[in-house]
Design an enzyme around this catalytic site. Structure first.
Site, short mmCIF file in Angstrom:
data_model
loop_
_atom_site.label_atom_id
_atom_site.label_comp_id
_atom_site.label_asym_id
_atom_site.label_seq_id
_atom_site.Cartn_x
_atom_site.Cartn_y
_atom_site.Cartn_z
N MET A 288 0.66 -0.82 0.13
CA MET A 288 0.47 0.15 -0.57
C MET A 288 0.54 1.18 0.01
O MET A 288 1.72 1.32 0.36
CB MET A 288 -0.81 0.21 1.40
CG MET A 288 -2.14 -1.31 1.62
SD MET A 288 -2.57 -1.53 0.18
CE MET A 288 -4.14 -0.03 -0.15
N CYS A 289 0.01 2.26 -0.33
CA CYS A 289 0.97 3.87 -0.54
C CYS A 289 1.48 4.45 0.73
O CYS A 289 0.81 3.98 1.91
CB CYS A 289 -0.40 4.73 -0.71
SG CYS A 289 0.86 6.10 -0.88
N PRO A 290 2.98 4.29 1.03
CA PRO A 290 3.73 4.73 0.13
C PRO A 290 4.54 3.48 -0.62
O PRO A 290 5.28 4.12 -1.78
CB PRO A 290 4.96 5.30 0.51
CG PRO A 290 4.34 5.55 1.66
CD PRO A 290 4.13 5.30 2.07
N ASP B 95 -2.80 -1.77 -5.57
CA ASP B 95 -3.23 -0.41 -4.84
C ASP B 95 -3.44 0.11 -5.70
O ASP B 95 -2.75 1.21 -6.69
CB ASP B 95 -2.34 0.18 -4.04
CG ASP B 95 -2.00 1.38 -3.17
OD1 ASP B 95 -3.55 1.78 -3.25
OD2 ASP B 95 -1.14 1.86 -2.26
N SER C 145 -3.93 3.44 -5.77
CA SER C 145 -3.16 4.70 -5.52
C SER C 145 -1.92 4.58 -6.67
O SER C 145 -1.27 5.89 -7.11
CB SER C 145 -2.24 5.47 -4.41
OG SER C 145 -1.95 4.67 -4.30
#
Length: 79
Positions: free
Chosen positions: A14-16, A41, A43
């Site tokens: 997941m981000c980042p 993810d 994003s």
């Protein structure tokens, strides 16, 4: 898409994390090398194109396939 020189599977990250780890993977590529990125993810749809633009890498293609986000990134020949 051409056969990539390297595949980076960021599934489950997941981000980042995907973009942070992508930076190191691109550095491992030879000049002109092709990297395929697999991510889950959402994003990354925003982050990876911005990453490529900011650092001068060519985002050749991006698409979604069965819940995964796929990217093909070409490192510049002069890098």
């Amino acid at each position: 898409m051409d056969n990539p020189d390297m595949i980076f599977d960021a599934s489950g990250l997941m981000c980042p994390e995907p973009v942070m780890l992508l930076h190191g993977k691109v550095r491992e590529l030879p000049a002109g090398g092709l990297l395929k990125v697999i991510a889950t993810d959402p994003s990354t749809r925003r982050d990876i194109p911005k990453f490529c633009h900011f650092l001068g890498y060519e985002l050749l293609e991006q698409r979604e396939d069965k819940g995964s986000f796929l990217y093909w990134i070409r490192k510049s020949a002069s890098a």
